[in-house]
Motif scaffolding. Sequence first.
Motif, PDB file in Angstrom:
ATOM      1  N   SER A 193       0.847  -1.190   0.000  1.00 53.44           N
ATOM      2  CA  SER A 193       0.000   0.000   0.000  1.00 53.44           C
ATOM      3  C   SER A 193       0.883   1.241   0.000  1.00 53.44           C
ATOM      4  N   GLY A 194       0.267   2.371  -0.273  1.00 50.05           N
ATOM      5  CA  GLY A 194       1.059   3.583  -0.220  1.00 50.05           C
ATOM      6  C   GLY A 194       0.339   4.793  -0.749  1.00 50.05           C
ATOM      7  N   ARG A 195       1.115   5.842  -1.041  1.00 51.52           N
ATOM      8  CA  ARG A 195       0.560   7.110  -1.494  1.00 51.52           C
ATOM      9  C   ARG A 195       1.434   7.702  -2.590  1.00 51.52           C
ATOM     10  N   ALA A 213       5.582   3.640   0.049  1.00 52.30           N
ATOM     11  CA  ALA A 213       5.057   2.277   0.010  1.00 52.30           C
ATOM     12  C   ALA A 213       5.406   1.517   1.281  1.00 52.30           C
ATOM     13  N   ILE A 214       4.463   0.702   1.746  1.00 53.70           N
ATOM     14  CA  ILE A 214       4.693  -0.203   2.872  1.00 53.70           C
ATOM     15  C   ILE A 214       4.160  -1.575   2.486  1.00 53.70           C
ATOM     16  N   TRP A 215       4.640  -2.602   3.183  1.00 54.61           N
ATOM     17  CA  TRP A 215       4.069  -3.942   3.025  1.00 54.61           C
ATOM     18  C   TRP A 215       2.675  -3.961   3.650  1.00 54.61           C
ATOM     19  N   GLY A 216       1.751  -4.655   3.005  1.00 47.00           N
ATOM     20  CA  GLY A 216       0.422  -4.853   3.571  1.00 47.00           C
ATOM     21  C   GLY A 216      -0.474  -3.636   3.430  1.00 47.00           C
ATOM     22  N   VAL A 226       5.439   2.517  11.646  1.00 47.62           N
ATOM     23  CA  VAL A 226       6.073   2.053  10.417  1.00 47.62           C
ATOM     24  C   VAL A 226       6.335   3.245   9.503  1.00 47.62           C
ATOM     25  N   VAL A 227       7.586   3.393   9.096  1.00 44.63           N
ATOM     26  CA  VAL A 227       7.959   4.447   8.150  1.00 44.63           C
ATOM     27  C   VAL A 227       7.979   3.840   6.756  1.00 44.63           C
ATOM     28  N   PRO A 228       7.301   4.457   5.790  1.00 43.00           N
ATOM     29  CA  PRO A 228       7.255   3.863   4.447  1.00 43.00           C
ATOM     30  C   PRO A 228       8.559   4.062   3.680  1.00 43.00           C
ATOM     31  N   ASP A 229       8.780   3.211   2.691  1.00 40.10           N
ATOM     32  CA  ASP A 229       9.801   3.508   1.682  1.00 40.10           C
ATOM     33  C   ASP A 229       9.407   4.799   0.966  1.00 40.10           C
ATOM     34  N   SER A 230      10.414   5.539   0.478  1.00 35.52           N
ATOM     35  CA  SER A 230      10.159   6.727  -0.330  1.00 35.52           C
ATOM     36  C   SER A 230      10.970   6.633  -1.616  1.00 35.52           C
ATOM     37  N   TYR A 231      10.324   6.914  -2.729  1.00 35.68           N
ATOM     38  CA  TYR A 231      10.966   6.885  -4.037  1.00 35.68           C
ATOM     39  C   TYR A 231      10.697   8.226  -4.717  1.00 35.68           C
ATOM     40  N   PHE A 232      11.755   8.897  -5.141  1.00 38.66           N
ATOM     41  CA  PHE A 232      11.628  10.243  -5.683  1.00 38.66           C
ATOM     42  C   PHE A 232      11.935  10.251  -7.179  1.00 38.66           C
ATOM     43  N   ILE A 245      14.934   3.084   1.380  1.00 39.06           N
ATOM     44  CA  ILE A 245      14.351   1.792   1.729  1.00 39.06           C
ATOM     45  C   ILE A 245      14.380   1.637   3.248  1.00 39.06           C
ATOM     46  N   ILE A 246      13.233   1.412   3.836  1.00 36.34           N
ATOM     47  CA  ILE A 246      13.089   1.353   5.290  1.00 36.34           C
ATOM     48  C   ILE A 246      12.748  -0.076   5.723  1.00 36.34           C
ATOM     49  N   THR A 247      13.408  -0.550   6.759  1.00 35.34           N
ATOM     50  CA  THR A 247      13.107  -1.870   7.316  1.00 35.34           C
ATOM     51  C   THR A 247      11.690  -1.903   7.887  1.00 35.34           C
ATOM     52  N   GLN A 248      10.942  -2.959   7.569  1.00 41.50           N
ATOM     53  CA  GLN A 248       9.588  -3.132   8.100  1.00 41.50           C
ATOM     54  C   GLN A 248       9.460  -4.547   8.642  1.00 41.50           C
ATOM     55  N   GLU A 249       9.127  -4.670   9.929  1.00 45.90           N
ATOM     56  CA  GLU A 249       9.107  -5.967  10.591  1.00 45.90           C
ATOM     57  C   GLU A 249       7.729  -6.622  10.614  1.00 45.90           C
ATOM     58  N   HIS A 250       6.659  -5.865  10.524  1.00 45.20           N
ATOM     59  CA  HIS A 250       5.318  -6.450  10.540  1.00 45.20           C
ATOM     60  C   HIS A 250       4.401  -5.659   9.615  1.00 45.20           C
ATOM     61  N   MET A 251       3.277  -6.270   9.292  1.00 45.36           N
ATOM     62  CA  MET A 251       2.310  -5.615   8.408  1.00 45.36           C
ATOM     63  C   MET A 251       0.906  -6.070   8.776  1.00 45.36           C
TER      64      MET A 251
END
Length: 300
Positions: A193-195, A213-216, A226-232, A245-251
């Motif tokens: 998911s994301g924005r 973007a984040i998982w789930g 949870v901090v999302p990944d950011s792509y510019f 790219i941000i580490t995400q442990e749960h979703m």
Amino acid sequence: MLRDRKYYLVNLANLSSVNDDDIGSLGIALKHLLSENINIPFGFIITTSAFDDFLVANDLVDFIAPRINDIDYSNLGQIQENSKQIQEAIKNGKFPDLIKDPIEKSYAGLSSFSQANVALRVSVNNQELSDSLRGTTMSLDNVWGLDDLLENIKQFWAEFFTASAILYRGKIGYEGFLTESVVVQRSMQAEVSGRLYSVNPTDNDPEFIEIQAIWGMELPEILNDVVPDSYFFSKKSAQLVEKKIITQEHMFVRKARFDKKEPFLKVQISKMWQNKQKLDNKYLFQLFHYTLTLERIFKR
């Protein structure tokens, strides 16, 4: 006499053939997206005609009119009492078969003729109506089952006549049509998911697009920790210029079996995936072009 049922519901795939007044501003926006081949969840729109003729079928037009027209707009107590009476009458109303049958058929078709989990959103025809509905329920997720769907549609229609909505429209002297449509779309089981931001939200730089973007599923429960990944992307070069790219442990994922109280399940992400880029570059470039298209459509 009620109109033919074809006016009460329109599939999202057929929006190009309907009158804009029947589907409201959100429906018009979805029509634009589809015309540009931007994917949206399957669904349908319950048109303004359904709202209008539901009131006619339940003899509510003459009931509502004096309660919103023949009142003292400085008397808040009177407005609140009239609002209460109108909302109760709408929620106690019955769907005539001409309106209910196409809704039932289209809802069943969203999931191969079984119960579907859907999201609802209100769509109105102008900014004045939208402003009058601030503070009401404009969207609702996790609606499951035909009975739940029909009751929530009536709830949307009832909230069209909250005290604040009546008061606002009275104070501005609103003279347009009092009606709304409802968008019904299949709820997504998102792997990611994301924005999308057509302007860099950090410094408002209009030359850069940010995709998050984040998982789930993106839910309030997860956004706090949870901090999302950011792509510019650079609009000028149409190139991906930076990744964070941000580490995400749960979703969060939607439960396979419907659960009204707790529809989502928090799950651990395997260590192999915790540090991976959430979206492949090919999808990022597709979203980049979607964002440019959206900016062009909405001219903002």
